[in-house]
Design a protein around this motif. Structure first.
Motif, short mmCIF file in Angstrom:
data_model
loop_
_atom_site.label_atom_id
_atom_site.label_comp_id
_atom_site.label_asym_id
_atom_site.label_seq_id
_atom_site.Cartn_x
_atom_site.Cartn_y
_atom_site.Cartn_z
N VAL A 110 0.85 -1.18 0.00
CA VAL A 110 0.00 0.00 0.00
C VAL A 110 0.89 1.24 0.00
N ALA A 111 0.58 2.20 -0.85
CA ALA A 111 1.40 3.41 -0.90
C ALA A 111 0.60 4.57 -1.48
N HIS A 112 1.09 5.78 -1.20
CA HIS A 112 0.54 6.99 -1.81
C HIS A 112 1.65 7.66 -2.57
N GLU A 113 1.49 7.76 -3.89
CA GLU A 113 2.47 8.45 -4.71
C GLU A 113 1.90 9.82 -5.02
N ALA A 114 2.48 10.85 -4.41
CA ALA A 114 1.98 12.22 -4.62
C ALA A 114 2.57 12.76 -5.92
N GLY A 115 2.75 14.10 -6.01
CA GLY A 115 3.34 14.69 -7.22
C GLY A 115 2.42 14.53 -8.41
N ASN A 116 3.01 14.35 -9.61
CA ASN A 116 2.22 14.25 -10.82
C ASN A 116 1.32 13.03 -10.84
N LEU A 117 1.77 11.95 -10.23
CA LEU A 117 0.97 10.72 -10.25
C LEU A 117 -0.26 10.86 -9.36
N ASN A 118 -0.04 11.30 -8.12
CA ASN A 118 -1.08 11.47 -7.12
C ASN A 118 -2.09 10.33 -7.10
N ASP A 119 -1.59 9.16 -6.72
CA ASP A 119 -2.45 7.99 -6.69
C ASP A 119 -2.34 7.25 -5.36
N LEU A 120 -3.30 6.36 -5.14
CA LEU A 120 -3.19 5.37 -4.08
C LEU A 120 -2.94 4.05 -4.77
N ARG A 121 -2.02 3.23 -4.24
CA ARG A 121 -1.66 2.01 -4.93
C ARG A 121 -1.61 0.82 -3.99
N ALA A 122 -1.92 -0.33 -4.54
CA ALA A 122 -1.80 -1.58 -3.81
C ALA A 122 -0.84 -2.46 -4.57
N ILE A 123 0.12 -3.05 -3.86
CA ILE A 123 1.09 -3.92 -4.52
C ILE A 123 0.86 -5.35 -4.04
N LEU A 124 0.65 -6.25 -4.99
CA LEU A 124 0.32 -7.64 -4.69
C LEU A 124 1.39 -8.56 -5.24
N GLY A 125 1.62 -9.68 -4.57
CA GLY A 125 2.57 -10.66 -5.08
C GLY A 125 1.95 -12.05 -5.10
N ASN A 126 2.35 -12.88 -6.06
CA ASN A 126 1.89 -14.27 -6.04
C ASN A 126 2.66 -15.03 -4.95
N ASP A 127 2.38 -16.33 -4.80
CA ASP A 127 2.99 -17.10 -3.71
C ASP A 127 4.52 -17.06 -3.77
N VAL A 128 5.06 -17.15 -4.99
CA VAL A 128 6.52 -17.14 -5.16
C VAL A 128 7.09 -15.81 -4.67
N ALA A 129 6.43 -14.71 -5.04
CA ALA A 129 6.89 -13.39 -4.63
C ALA A 129 6.82 -13.22 -3.11
N MET A 130 5.70 -13.65 -2.51
CA MET A 130 5.51 -13.44 -1.07
C MET A 130 6.49 -14.27 -0.24
N LYS A 131 6.80 -15.48 -0.72
CA LYS A 131 7.77 -16.33 -0.03
C LYS A 131 9.14 -15.62 -0.03
N ALA A 132 9.54 -15.10 -1.19
CA ALA A 132 10.84 -14.42 -1.29
C ALA A 132 10.86 -13.17 -0.41
N TYR A 133 9.75 -12.42 -0.41
CA TYR A 133 9.66 -11.22 0.43
C TYR A 133 9.82 -11.58 1.91
N ARG A 134 9.07 -12.61 2.35
CA ARG A 134 9.08 -13.00 3.77
C ARG A 134 10.45 -13.49 4.20
N GLU A 135 11.13 -14.19 3.28
CA GLU A 135 12.45 -14.74 3.61
C GLU A 135 13.56 -13.74 3.33
N GLY A 136 13.20 -12.57 2.80
CA GLY A 136 14.21 -11.56 2.46
C GLY A 136 15.17 -12.04 1.39
N LYS A 137 14.67 -12.90 0.49
CA LYS A 137 15.53 -13.53 -0.52
C LYS A 137 15.64 -12.66 -1.78
N LEU A 138 16.86 -12.40 -2.22
CA LEU A 138 17.11 -11.67 -3.46
C LEU A 138 18.18 -12.41 -4.26
#
Lengths: 122, 122
Positions: B1-29
């Motif tokens: 979840v984020a708010h990008e102000a400036g020219n964009l001025n939007d509210l955004r939701a960022i979603l990940g599939n299972d593979v993405a969320m596992k890597a995020y949770r484990e801090g894997k890069l």
């Protein structure tokens, strides 16, 4: 998705289970029994990392979680509070029963929309 | 979840599939092949309805959708762009190929984090 400024100053995500989303999409009110709506919230934090890329302060992201709230529809069990049960969790722990009893009055201004503030954004 | 102000001025939701969320949770890069990250965005709109309840202008909600973006990891297919395929949709229609080719350069500042700006907020 929302930004609540003022004293709260948070970024929030509002989620619904299948029953909730079906009612939202069909514009059906009141929400049927079995509806669950969750509201997650995090501190509203300026992202220095992103701002450096944009060259200006415009990026706000989710910081530490603040608290999570839930509304559960059961028109019999929660008949006294518009059919809604309310719960709030902080750091994974629920508020006590007394605190939960105060939630319904917070939602009374949204009575025309079955006590739910969040509208559907496709 | 984020708010990008400036020219964009939007509210955004960022979603990940299972593979993405596992890597995020484990801090894997870097993110493994099969990762899909979606970014939805809506206009940042003041909610008069909610503000009336609070007695002040503090509530910002999602208005009309602006555009949706996707990143798909396939280190072979997209070897030339850090292993990422980029796509943007507006009103359900994808941008043309030329527009998609410009996305990688936008994400280069996030190279130290496998070209992904969004960090994990538990």
């Amino acid at each position: 998705v929302a930004h609540e400024a003022g004293n709260l100053n948070d970024l929030r995500a509002i989620l619904g289970n299948d029953v909730a989303m079906k009612a939202y999409r069909e514009g059906k009110l009141p929400f049927p029994d079995g509806t669950i709506i969750a509201r997650l919230a995090w501190e509203y934090v300026s992202s220095e990392e992103n701002n450096k890329v944009f060259g200006r302060a415009q990026s706000f992201v989710a910081g530490s979680p603040t608290n999570d709230q839930f509304m559960v529809k059961d028109s019999k069990k929660y008949a006294a509070t518009g059919g809604w049960g309310f719960a709030q969790f902080k750091d994974g722990k629920p508020d006590d029963e007394a605190a939960h009893k105060t939630r319904f009055s917070c939602h009374e201004p949204a009575k025309a929309h079955d006590f739910v503030f969040t509208r559907y954004a496709p």
